[in-house]
Structures are given as structure tokens and as C-alpha cells.
Design a protein around this motif. Structure first.
Motif, mmCIF file in Angstrom:
data_model
loop_
_atom_site.group_PDB
_atom_site.id
_atom_site.type_symbol
_atom_site.label_atom_id
_atom_site.label_comp_id
_atom_site.label_asym_id
_atom_site.label_seq_id
_atom_site.Cartn_x
_atom_site.Cartn_y
_atom_site.Cartn_z
ATOM 1 N N ILE A 112 0.646 -1.210 -0.117
ATOM 2 C CA ILE A 112 0.160 0.116 -0.002
ATOM 3 C C ILE A 112 0.737 1.278 -0.081
ATOM 4 O O ILE A 112 0.628 2.222 -0.420
ATOM 5 N N ASN A 113 2.120 1.107 0.486
ATOM 6 C CA ASN A 113 3.090 2.334 0.513
ATOM 7 C C ASN A 113 3.472 2.662 -0.969
ATOM 8 O O ASN A 113 3.128 3.929 -1.474
ATOM 9 N N PHE A 114 3.431 1.692 -1.700
ATOM 10 C CA PHE A 114 3.707 1.896 -3.035
ATOM 11 C C PHE A 114 2.305 2.509 -3.841
ATOM 12 O O PHE A 114 2.587 3.386 -4.594
ATOM 13 N N TYR A 115 1.226 1.800 -3.773
ATOM 14 C CA TYR A 115 -0.047 2.163 -4.296
ATOM 15 C C TYR A 115 -0.283 3.840 -3.908
ATOM 16 O O TYR A 115 -0.590 4.415 -4.957
ATOM 17 N N LYS A 116 0.023 4.034 -2.787
ATOM 18 C CA LYS A 116 -0.204 5.424 -2.319
ATOM 19 C C LYS A 116 0.729 6.510 -2.971
ATOM 20 O O LYS A 116 0.279 7.609 -3.465
ATOM 21 N N THR A 117 1.933 6.032 -3.252
ATOM 22 C CA THR A 117 2.856 6.947 -3.571
ATOM 23 C C THR A 117 2.914 7.038 -5.118
ATOM 24 O O THR A 117 2.811 8.226 -5.861
ATOM 25 N N VAL A 118 2.705 5.959 -5.929
ATOM 26 C CA VAL A 118 2.431 6.110 -7.307
ATOM 27 C C VAL A 118 1.141 6.799 -7.653
ATOM 28 O O VAL A 118 1.218 7.220 -8.751
ATOM 29 N N ALA A 119 0.162 6.573 -6.885
ATOM 30 C CA ALA A 119 -0.978 7.419 -7.137
ATOM 31 C C ALA A 119 -0.774 8.661 -7.075
ATOM 32 O O ALA A 119 -1.149 9.572 -7.985
ATOM 33 N N ALA A 120 0.034 9.174 -6.241
ATOM 34 C CA ALA A 120 0.474 10.853 -6.272
ATOM 35 C C ALA A 120 1.372 11.188 -7.364
ATOM 36 O O ALA A 120 1.129 12.302 -8.080
ATOM 37 N N ILE A 121 2.087 10.131 -7.921
ATOM 38 C CA ILE A 121 2.916 10.552 -9.156
ATOM 39 C C ILE A 121 2.071 10.562 -10.287
ATOM 40 O O ILE A 121 2.132 11.511 -11.098
ATOM 41 N N ASN A 122 0.969 9.783 -10.336
ATOM 42 C CA ASN A 122 -0.047 9.849 -11.391
ATOM 43 C C ASN A 122 -0.976 11.052 -11.395
ATOM 44 O O ASN A 122 -1.380 11.579 -12.376
#
Length: 248
Positions: A194-204
Motif C-alpha cells: 500500500i505504500n507503493f500504491y499511495k505513492t504511485v497514485a500521487a505521481i499519477n
């Protein structure tokens, strides 16, 4: 559909925000599950849902069709590639540590282009979001009321979750830039997908904001041959991750 502010409020309660490149039905699924349980879904439950949104195929298509072509995002294409690979290899600490600095780098470059950069990153992101929202509204770009809600939702997540003081982060996943980069958090605090999902969503979201200036499509990326090949590679990485987990 109009404003999505009510969605933003509900997502904020569970440590999430309105992400780009995700369908309304997919977002509604998260909200429906939250209501169905009669209580806020846990971060572990949210992680399971987000795994489908950020699957090998979806991330490969984003990398090929969005990241590699969008101004300011493509400046970090090699770093992004390493972060995605680390995630699918199950190297969760490495993945988030690789990608979190990219959020700040892209934010500052976008803000500088719009002449709204600030010394502090939280204010930089606030300024960037307000600048983009003003343009979307004044030019009535796309479904502008929905877009305004998305931008506000990202701003709230960034300033009240991702960049808040690490001791004040309110959720159990600890996706927080300060806690991770300054090592205020240890192994037991974070290091899950989930740390990845939230961070990559911010990049998106930053990719989406960059598309405002570059006149690129806001729609989710289409599938391509290159994306399919990268998706296969990410799937093989997941297989290696499973072997690694069984070996230790």
C-alpha cells in the motif's frame, strides 16, 4: 456528473484520495465497500482493492504511455522504472524509498514552470494545485468540476498525509515522506504494497497535472505491445518475489 467533493471527503477518511486514470465504477467499488462494512475499511483491506488498480498490466501501460511521454514525469523515467520493478519484486521498502523523492522533484518542476514554487514542499504543492485548478475552471477544461475535486483531493492527501509531520500521520500504513526518508519509522511501521500504491497514485496525479499544460490526453493509457511486454516482465518479477518469500 459534477463535483466529486463528497467522494473526496469519504476517501480522505480512509487515507485515500480521488486518483486519475481510474474509472468511476472502480472508485465507487471502494466507497461501496466502505459503506457496506458500516465502518471504515482498514488499510489492509484498501491494499487488496488497490492491487487490482495498480496491477502489472496497468502499471506497464502507465509507464509506456504516460510516464515516458509526459513532461517532467519523463525526466525521472529510469527512477520510476526501478521503483516499479522493486515493487513487483516484493522489495517494498526499496520501492517506496525510490519513488517518494520523485513526488517532490516533479512537484517542484511543475510549480517552477507555473511560477508558483515555494521554499517548502507542502506550500509548493498547494500553490501548484491552486494554479492548475484555476486554469481548469477558467478554461472549462473537460469535466472541470470533477477535475477540480480531483485536484483538491490530491492536495489534501499530499499536505495532510504524505507530507504531514511523521508523528501525526493518522493511518496504520505510514505512507509518509518524513517518517520514511528520515528513518523515523522502522521496519515494523511500513514496507507493504500500500505504500507503493499511495505513492504511485500521487505521481499519477502529478502526471495528470502536467497534461494540463502539454495538451495530452487525460484518459487512462491504452494497451500497447510495449506495455504488454513490460507487463509480462512485471509478472515474472512477481513470480520471483513469491520464490523469495518462500526462501526466507
Amino acid at each position: 456528473m459534477g463535483s466529486l467533493d463528497s467522494w473526496s471527503v469519504e476517501f480522505e477518511k480512509i487515507g485515500w484520495f480521488i486518483p486519475p486514470y481510474v474509472s468511476m465504477s472502480q472508485m465507487d467499488k471502494i466507497l461501496s465497500k466502505n459503506v457496506k462494512n458500516q465502518s471504515y475499511i482498514t488499510q489492509a483491506e484498501l491494499e487488496i482493492i488497490l492491487a487490482d488498480l495498480y496491477s502489472p498490466l496497468n502499471m506497464a501501460n502507465l509507464y509506456v504511455e504516460k510516464y515516458s511521454k509526459t513532461p517532467f514525469i519523463k525526466d525521472y523515467i529510469e527512477v520510476l522504472g526501478d521503483g516499479l520493478e522493486a515493487h513487483f519484486l516484493g522489495l517494498h521498502y526499496a520501492a517506496v524509498a525510490t519513488l517518494i523523492p520523485v513526488v517532490e522533484g516533479i512537484s517542484r518542476r511543475l510549480a517552477k514552470k507555473r511560477n508558483v514554487e515555494h521554499r517548502y514542499i507542502k506550500q509548493t504543492i498547494k500553490n501548484l494545485c491552486e494554479s492548475c485548478k484555476t486554469e481548469v475552471n477558467s478554461r472549462k477544461l473537460g469535466a472541470y468540476e470533477e477535475v477540480e475535486s480531483m485536484i483538491d483531493s490530491f492536495k489534501e492527501f499530499s499536505t495532510k498525509k504524505l507530507y504531514i509531520d511523521s508523528s501525526q500521520y493518522p493511518h496504520s500504513d505510514y505512507t509518509n515522506r518524513n517518517g520514511i526518508t528520515h528513518a523515523a519509522y522502522d521496519d515494523s511501521d511500513y514496507g507493504t504494497p500500500i505504500n507503493f500504491y499511495k505513492t504511485v497514485a500521487a505521481i499519477n496525479s502529478l502526471c495528470f497535472l502536467s497534461e494540463i499544460d502539454s495538451s495530452l490526453s487525460w484518459f487512462p493509457p491504452k494497451e500497447s505491445e510495449s506495455g504488454s511486454k513490460m507487463s509480462l516482465f512485471f509478472s515474472k518479477c512477481q513470480e520471483q518475489s513469491n520464490i523469495r518469500e518462500r526462501s526466507f
